[in-house]
Design a protein around this motif. Structure first.
Motif, PDB file in Angstrom:
ATOM      1  N   THR A 194       0.844  -1.199   0.000  1.00  0.00           N
ATOM      2  CA  THR A 194       0.000   0.000   0.000  1.00  0.00           C
ATOM      3  C   THR A 194       0.877   1.247   0.000  1.00  0.00           C
ATOM      4  OG1 THR A 194      -1.841  -1.098   1.123  1.00  0.00           O
ATOM      5  CG2 THR A 194      -1.717   1.288   1.344  1.00  0.00           C
ATOM      6  N   THR A 195       0.432   2.267  -0.734  1.00  0.00           N
ATOM      7  CA  THR A 195       1.151   3.538  -0.798  1.00  0.00           C
ATOM      8  C   THR A 195       0.184   4.684  -0.547  1.00  0.00           C
ATOM      9  OG1 THR A 195       2.729   2.682  -2.432  1.00  0.00           O
ATOM     10  CG2 THR A 195       2.556   5.074  -2.226  1.00  0.00           C
ATOM     11  N   ILE A 196       0.512   5.533   0.422  1.00  0.00           N
ATOM     12  CA  ILE A 196      -0.277   6.739   0.656  1.00  0.00           C
ATOM     13  C   ILE A 196       0.649   7.949   0.719  1.00  0.00           C
ATOM     14  CG2 ILE A 196      -1.990   5.416   1.962  1.00  0.00           C
ATOM     15  CD1 ILE A 196      -1.009   6.945   4.492  1.00  0.00           C
ATOM     16  N   VAL A 197       0.054   9.122   0.497  1.00  0.00           N
ATOM     17  CA  VAL A 197       0.767  10.386   0.630  1.00  0.00           C
ATOM     18  C   VAL A 197      -0.066  11.294   1.531  1.00  0.00           C
ATOM     19  CG1 VAL A 197       1.692  12.401  -0.552  1.00  0.00           C
ATOM     20  CG2 VAL A 197       1.798  10.166  -1.655  1.00  0.00           C
ATOM     21  N   ILE A 198       0.574  11.942   2.506  1.00  0.00           N
ATOM     22  CA  ILE A 198      -0.110  12.902   3.363  1.00  0.00           C
ATOM     23  C   ILE A 198      -0.083  14.246   2.633  1.00  0.00           C
ATOM     24  CG2 ILE A 198      -0.274  13.918   5.644  1.00  0.00           C
ATOM     25  CD1 ILE A 198      -0.471  10.882   5.662  1.00  0.00           C
ATOM     26  N   ASP A 199      -1.197  14.609   2.005  1.00  0.00           N
ATOM     27  CA  ASP A 199      -1.225  15.786   1.141  1.00  0.00           C
ATOM     28  C   ASP A 199      -1.525  17.090   1.869  1.00  0.00           C
ATOM     29  OD1 ASP A 199      -0.668  14.598  -1.410  1.00  0.00           O
ATOM     30  OD2 ASP A 199      -2.642  13.691  -1.355  1.00  0.00           O
ATOM     31  N   ASP A 200      -2.292  17.025   2.958  1.00  0.00           N
ATOM     32  CA  ASP A 200      -2.643  18.259   3.661  1.00  0.00           C
ATOM     33  C   ASP A 200      -2.943  17.922   5.117  1.00  0.00           C
ATOM     34  OD1 ASP A 200      -3.066  20.933   4.040  1.00  0.00           O
ATOM     35  OD2 ASP A 200      -4.724  21.111   2.602  1.00  0.00           O
ATOM     36  N   SER A 201      -2.948  18.944   5.957  1.00  0.00           N
ATOM     37  CA  SER A 201      -3.180  18.725   7.379  1.00  0.00           C
ATOM     38  C   SER A 201      -3.928  19.896   7.988  1.00  0.00           C
ATOM     39  CB  SER A 201      -1.852  18.513   8.116  1.00  0.00           C
ATOM     40  OG  SER A 201      -1.096  19.713   8.114  1.00  0.00           O
ATOM     41  N   VAL A 202      -4.482  19.672   9.180  1.00  0.00           N
ATOM     42  CA  VAL A 202      -5.150  20.712   9.956  1.00  0.00           C
ATOM     43  C   VAL A 202      -4.710  20.571  11.406  1.00  0.00           C
ATOM     44  CG1 VAL A 202      -7.183  20.851   8.471  1.00  0.00           C
ATOM     45  CG2 VAL A 202      -7.150  19.223  10.372  1.00  0.00           C
TER      46      VAL A 202
END
Length: 250
Positions: free
Chosen positions: A93-101
């Motif tokens: 599995t591959t994910i990217v953390i694109d934005d945060s709050v």
């Protein structure tokens, strides 16, 4: 003249020292804000691609904004977030953390991209608030949610000559899934319902779902964003539950 010159030099050095102190005070805060979670469980092998470097994932390692996280075929990991919310990555599995709050002053993902594999997301506590939206995007769909427990899967296998397939199973709460039409078409997927997007169309092709993955199981694909219910690519999640079936489009 010499005295004036010495005063000028002293003033310059004083300003430089004050600037250095200010930077030192700001740096930890900036670092803290870019931290969005921690690896709480790790099985097998995985790596994190960060700022051009690849590092081996390890338990208790912080997860940062813009990290790309990849699990091997024998690997899985859990990312713990604020208020006991979590994301579980299955094998390959591959994910990217694109934005945060910021949630109660703590950094948390707001948009996650799933490029392949399975992701299980459990959004709890303050992250379930009406002001906080968690999105999961795949290359052919976007999903947005305000507090829920759901599985997402994305692959590029051959599905009747379509090579983009996103599946979503909702264990608790509601996930709103939208396509990329102008204006977009959105569907609410409720607890116990399954939906699928093949290429650019909502698709109804059976009831198999994600192989019975439960609320605590690994599985759920993210790509391109954090949030559930908005399609972020060339397609949309397929109809599930009470939604009428639609013919597949390629």
């Amino acid at each position: 003249m010499q005295k004036r010159s010495n005063l000028s030099t002293l003033r310059t050095w004083s300003m430089a020292v004050l600037a250095m102190i200010a930077i030192a005070a700001i740096a930890p805060a900036a670092h803290a804000q870019s931290t969005v979670g921690t690896i709480t469980q790790l099985s097998g092998t995985a790596n994190i691609q960060r700022a051009g470097a690849t590092i081996a994932a390890a338990q208790n390692m912080p997860v940062m904004l813009h990290d790309k996280i990849v699990t091997d075929a024998n690997g899985s990991l859990t990312i713990g977030m604020v208020d006991n919310s979590s994301m579980q990555l299955g094998p390959s599995t591959t994910i990217v953390i694109d934005d945060s709050v910021l949630v109660n002053g703590v950094g948390a993902p707001s948009k996650v991209g799933l490029l392949g594999g399975d992701l299980h997301s459990a959004i709890l506590g303050a992250m379930r608030g009406s002001s906080t939206t968690f999105e999961v995007n795949t290359p052919n769909a976007i999903g947005a949610v305000r507090g829920t427990d759901f599985n997402t899967h994305y692959d590029q296998d051959n599905h009747n000559d379509c090579f983009q397939d996103t599946k979503v199973d909702v264990n608790d709460g509601t996930v709103q899934v939208c396509n990329t039409a102008n204006p977009p078409v959105c569907k609410d997927i409720h607890q116990g319902q399954h939906t699928e997007v093949r290429c650019g169309a909502f698709w109804e092709g059976g009831t198999s779902g994600l192989g019975g993955l439960g609320a605590g199981a690994l599985g759920a694909g993210l790509a391109g964003g954090v949030g559930v219910g908005i399609a972020a690519g060339a397609g949309a999640f397929g109809g599930g539950g009470n939604n009428p079936p639609e013919s597949p489009k390629h």
